[in-house]
Design an enzyme around this catalytic site. Structure first.
Site, PDB file in Angstrom:
ATOM      1  N   ASN A  34       0.889  -1.430  -0.296  1.00  0.00           N
ATOM      2  CA  ASN A  34      -0.508   0.025   0.087  1.00  0.00           C
ATOM      3  C   ASN A  34       0.913   1.430   0.313  1.00  0.00           C
ATOM      4  O   ASN A  34       2.203   0.896   0.171  1.00  0.00           O
ATOM      5  CB  ASN A  34      -0.936  -0.012   1.053  1.00  0.00           C
ATOM      6  CG  ASN A  34      -0.565  -0.356   2.455  1.00  0.00           C
ATOM      7  OD1 ASN A  34       0.607   0.580   3.165  1.00  0.00           O
ATOM      8  ND2 ASN A  34      -0.003  -1.038   3.240  1.00  0.00           N
ATOM      9  N   LYS A  56       9.386 -16.315 -11.244  1.00  0.00           N
ATOM     10  CA  LYS A  56       8.138 -15.180 -11.465  1.00  0.00           C
ATOM     11  C   LYS A  56       7.083 -16.194 -12.350  1.00  0.00           C
ATOM     12  O   LYS A  56       7.302 -16.902 -13.273  1.00  0.00           O
ATOM     13  CB  LYS A  56       8.700 -14.718 -12.731  1.00  0.00           C
ATOM     14  CG  LYS A  56       8.002 -12.807 -12.996  1.00  0.00           C
ATOM     15  CD  LYS A  56       9.468 -12.167 -13.781  1.00  0.00           C
ATOM     16  CE  LYS A  56       8.644 -11.451 -14.545  1.00  0.00           C
ATOM     17  NZ  LYS A  56       9.304 -11.243 -15.379  1.00  0.00           N
ATOM     18  N   PRO A  58      -1.989 -12.572  10.558  1.00  0.00           N
ATOM     19  CA  PRO A  58      -2.459 -12.376  12.322  1.00  0.00           C
ATOM     20  C   PRO A  58      -2.570 -10.646  12.836  1.00  0.00           C
ATOM     21  O   PRO A  58      -1.927  -9.886  11.951  1.00  0.00           O
ATOM     22  CB  PRO A  58      -1.458 -12.416  12.410  1.00  0.00           C
ATOM     23  CG  PRO A  58      -0.149 -12.250  11.468  1.00  0.00           C
ATOM     24  CD  PRO A  58      -0.833 -13.079  10.459  1.00  0.00           C
ATOM     25  N   ASP A  59      -3.964 -10.535  12.630  1.00  0.00           N
ATOM     26  CA  ASP A  59      -3.998  -8.980  13.762  1.00  0.00           C
ATOM     27  C   ASP A  59      -2.865  -8.610  14.885  1.00  0.00           C
ATOM     28  O   ASP A  59      -3.494  -9.238  16.330  1.00  0.00           O
ATOM     29  CB  ASP A  59      -5.665  -8.327  14.136  1.00  0.00           C
ATOM     30  CG  ASP A  59      -6.000  -6.645  13.945  1.00  0.00           C
ATOM     31  OD1 ASP A  59      -4.889  -6.144  14.324  1.00  0.00           O
ATOM     32  OD2 ASP A  59      -6.985  -6.790  13.687  1.00  0.00           O
ATOM     33  N   ILE A  60      -1.613  -7.913  14.886  1.00  0.00           N
ATOM     34  CA  ILE A  60      -0.916  -7.538  15.508  1.00  0.00           C
ATOM     35  C   ILE A  60      -1.401  -6.633  16.829  1.00  0.00           C
ATOM     36  O   ILE A  60      -1.375  -7.108  17.778  1.00  0.00           O
ATOM     37  CB  ILE A  60       0.480  -7.001  14.337  1.00  0.00           C
ATOM     38  CG1 ILE A  60       0.936  -7.358  13.155  1.00  0.00           C
ATOM     39  CG2 ILE A  60       1.463  -6.584  15.773  1.00  0.00           C
ATOM     40  CD1 ILE A  60       1.679  -7.634  12.560  1.00  0.00           C
ATOM     41  N   PHE A  87      -3.817   3.057  15.214  1.00  0.00           N
ATOM     42  CA  PHE A  87      -4.067   3.911  14.116  1.00  0.00           C
ATOM     43  C   PHE A  87      -5.445   3.601  12.843  1.00  0.00           C
ATOM     44  O   PHE A  87      -5.212   2.000  12.602  1.00  0.00           O
ATOM     45  CB  PHE A  87      -3.052   4.078  12.809  1.00  0.00           C
ATOM     46  CG  PHE A  87      -2.374   5.684  14.073  1.00  0.00           C
ATOM     47  CD1 PHE A  87      -2.120   5.024  15.076  1.00  0.00           C
ATOM     48  CD2 PHE A  87      -2.286   6.607  12.845  1.00  0.00           C
ATOM     49  CE1 PHE A  87      -0.699   6.618  14.939  1.00  0.00           C
ATOM     50  CE2 PHE A  87      -1.460   8.039  13.726  1.00  0.00           C
ATOM     51  CZ  PHE A  87      -0.798   7.927  15.281  1.00  0.00           C
ATOM     52  N   LYS A 138     -13.451   0.381  15.228  1.00  0.00           N
ATOM     53  CA  LYS A 138     -12.699  -0.232  15.205  1.00  0.00           C
ATOM     54  C   LYS A 138     -11.507  -0.347  16.388  1.00  0.00           C
ATOM     55  O   LYS A 138     -11.386  -1.919  17.406  1.00  0.00           O
ATOM     56  CB  LYS A 138     -11.413   0.131  14.250  1.00  0.00           C
ATOM     57  CG  LYS A 138     -10.385  -0.467  13.613  1.00  0.00           C
ATOM     58  CD  LYS A 138      -9.722   0.238  12.732  1.00  0.00           C
ATOM     59  CE  LYS A 138     -10.795  -0.015  11.602  1.00  0.00           C
ATOM     60  NZ  LYS A 138      -9.893  -0.080  10.297  1.00  0.00           N
ATOM     61  N   LYS A 193     -11.049  -4.338  18.918  1.00  0.00           N
ATOM     62  CA  LYS A 193      -9.399  -3.664  19.128  1.00  0.00           C
ATOM     63  C   LYS A 193      -9.278  -3.760  20.629  1.00  0.00           C
ATOM     64  O   LYS A 193      -7.993  -3.591  21.380  1.00  0.00           O
ATOM     65  CB  LYS A 193      -8.580  -3.071  18.491  1.00  0.00           C
ATOM     66  CG  LYS A 193      -8.834  -3.337  17.131  1.00  0.00           C
ATOM     67  CD  LYS A 193      -7.733  -3.201  16.368  1.00  0.00           C
ATOM     68  CE  LYS A 193      -8.414  -3.613  14.558  1.00  0.00           C
ATOM     69  NZ  LYS A 193      -6.738  -3.522  13.434  1.00  0.00           N
TER      70      LYS A 193
HETATM   71  O1  C5P Z   1      -6.338  -2.131   8.995  1.00  0.00           O
HETATM   72  P1  C5P Z   1      -6.791  -2.073  10.293  1.00  0.00           P
HETATM   73  O2  C5P Z   1      -7.850  -0.849   9.384  1.00  0.00           O
HETATM   74  O3  C5P Z   1      -7.010  -2.905  10.537  1.00  0.00           O
HETATM   75  O4  C5P Z   1      -5.548  -1.216  11.146  1.00  0.00           O
HETATM   76  C1  C5P Z   1      -6.218  -0.397  12.179  1.00  0.00           C
HETATM   77  C2  C5P Z   1      -4.724  -0.950  13.349  1.00  0.00           C
HETATM   78  O5  C5P Z   1      -4.611  -1.838  13.672  1.00  0.00           O
HETATM   79  C3  C5P Z   1      -3.851   0.246  12.609  1.00  0.00           C
HETATM   80  O6  C5P Z   1      -3.359   1.070  13.955  1.00  0.00           O
HETATM   81  C4  C5P Z   1      -2.840  -1.528  12.311  1.00  0.00           C
HETATM   82  O7  C5P Z   1      -1.650  -0.533  12.654  1.00  0.00           O
HETATM   83  C5  C5P Z   1      -2.922  -2.412  13.396  1.00  0.00           C
HETATM   84  N1  C5P Z   1      -3.395  -3.407  12.671  1.00  0.00           N
HETATM   85  C6  C5P Z   1      -2.052  -4.328  12.791  1.00  0.00           C
HETATM   86  N2  C5P Z   1      -2.755  -6.217  12.368  1.00  0.00           N
HETATM   87  C7  C5P Z   1      -3.332  -6.156  11.139  1.00  0.00           C
HETATM   88  C8  C5P Z   1      -3.644  -4.840  10.854  1.00  0.00           C
HETATM   89  C9  C5P Z   1      -3.807  -3.536  11.422  1.00  0.00           C
HETATM   90  O8  C5P Z   1      -1.694  -4.191  13.631  1.00  0.00           O
HETATM   91  N3  C5P Z   1      -2.971  -6.788  10.552  1.00  0.00           N
END
Ligand code: C5P
Length: 397
Positions: free
Chosen positions: A209, A288, A305-307, A323, A337, A341
């Site tokens: 992105n 490739k 994974p959502d970190i 963010f 969000k 979270k």
């Molecule tokens: O992508 P999203 O809008 O859910 O991002 C919201 C927050 O979650 C951001 O702070 C982003 O850094 C964090 N995030 C993350 N891991 C992901 C997706 C988002 O830590 N896979």
């Protein structure tokens, strides 16, 4: 109010001319500058130039009988917020390593109190910088708690190119400003993610992105200036590391997740600024991918994974800041969000306005409600966010 003041040492390198601009920036910002020059420094710029720019007397001599009690080497640094040597030659660095004190600048450095920070901006030819002796000296200065500002890379006055070029006055000035920042996060460990992630499709293509990393890097610099120990885990960006920040480079979201898991246990604060890719390509191709004539290509994607959600759900989780970059219905999506979270603080911005720009327009969402900030430079917003985090963790039980 006590005067804001630094001591600026100027040693004998051609980059001494940039110290003139630095003095101007400091004076404009209300920081008084006492310039102390070595004899070699005076070969490049005259004391009169610094006198005119600083509006103060310039010190060049350890044996100046016109100074009452001749204690400039002690008194000059006593109420100073720091000493900054710009430029620092290879010879002057070697001198610092050995604690030599044979001129005014080296003597006042040896005589400084342990609470007086010393910042040194090396400037020299690439071979001089890469020389093992200089590298040993640089490592020793860091080990002694001295902050090395740069050097950077680029064209050099001698016509060669490479490491050893002094940082620009604006960059050095930012480090000087940081000396005056209130140490709101002293003793705290802050972990930050920044930039985009790249998810390989094959060895030459990625899904990514437009995140530039500027906001995350600005927050890392602001947290460091506020006295925190900062670890910055970043995806592929082209930005230089903020001074004094420990940086971990990653490419994919899963690598970012691993790096965060490794460091989060020690953290008091986690600020997730990274624009993490939501999906990765399952079984990305080792070779490739060639066009097969079918007119289409199907990629199978799986969720990353959502970190942030993982960290926020940890037992004894650090104070978590998220963010949200949205393209529409900003507040609604951002608050959803934050709730999902379970974040105490979320920063919301419009993706199309934020990505790549030097300034931003943000809203802060916490349990008290929504607070919209005026459009401002990311560096300024970063300072505000850091202050907000510092006051929130101060209120924590
Ligand atoms: O992508 P999203 O809008 O859910 O991002 C919201 C927050 O979650 C951001 O702070 C982003 O850094 C964090 N995030 C993350 N891991 C992901 C997706 C988002 O830590 N896979």
């Amino acid at each position: 109010m006590t005067e804001k003041r630094i001591v600026l040492g100027v040693t004998g390198g051609v980059a001494a001319y940039k110290a003139c601009e630095l003095v101007r920036l400091c004076v404009k910002a209300g920081i008084a500058v006492d310039v102390v020059m070595t004899q070699a420094g005076e070969h490049f710029v005259t004391a009169v130039t610094f006198q005119a720019l600083s509006g103060r007397r310039v010190y060049t001599d350890l044996w100046d009988a016109s100074i009452p009690n001749n204690m400039a080497h002690i008194e000059l640094t006593r109420d100073a917020t720091g000493i900054v040597v710009v430029p620092a030659t290879a010879d002057f660095m070697a001198k610092l390593v050995h604690g030599r004190a044979d001129d005014l600048l080296s003597t006042l450095i040896v005589a400084r109190q342990s609470t007086c920070p010393l910042l040194v901006a090396p400037a020299m030819n690439v071979e001089m910088w890469q020389n093992p002796a200089t590298q040993r000296n640089a490592a020793q200065l860091r080990a002694d708690g001295i902050t090395l500002l740069g050097p950077g890379k680029g064209d050099q006055a001698c016509g060669e190119t490479g490491d050893g070029r002094m940082l620009e006055p604006e960059d050095i000035f930012r480090s000087i400003q940081a000396l005056f920042s209130p140490k709101l996060l002293a003793g705290k460990r802050v972990l930050i993610t920044a930039g985009p992630t790249q998810e390989p499709i094959d060895p030459v293509r990625v899904i990514t992105n437009h995140s530039s990393g500027k906001m995350g890097f600005a927050i890392a610099a602001a947290a460091r200036a506020a006295g925190a120990e900062v670890t910055l885990v970043c995806g592929p960006v082209t930005l230089p590391s903020p001074i004094g920040v420990s940086r971990v480079d990653v490419q994919t979201a899963r690598e970012m997740f691993d790096a965060v898991k490794l460091h989060v246990g020690r953290s008091d604060v986690f600020i997730a600024v990274a624009a993490v890719a939501d999906y990765f390509v399952v079984d990305s191709s080792k070779q490739k991918i060639k066009k097969d004539g079918s007119g289409k290509l199907l990629l199978e994607l799986a969720e990353n994974p959502d970190i942030l959600a993982y960290v926020a759900a940890l037992p004894g989780a650090p104070f978590c800041v998220g963010f949200a970059a949205e393209s529409e219905n900003l507040l609604e999506h951002a608050e959803a969000k934050r709730k999902r979270k379970k974040l105490p603080l979320l920063v919301a911005n419009l993706a199309q306005e934020a990505f790549g720009a030097d300034d931003n327009h943000i809203m802060l969402l916490d349990d008290a409600g929504t607070h919209t900030l005026p459009r401002a430079a990311k560096t300024e917003l970063a300072r505000y966010i850091v202050e907000k985090v510092a006051s929130a963790i101060r209120r924590q039980p």
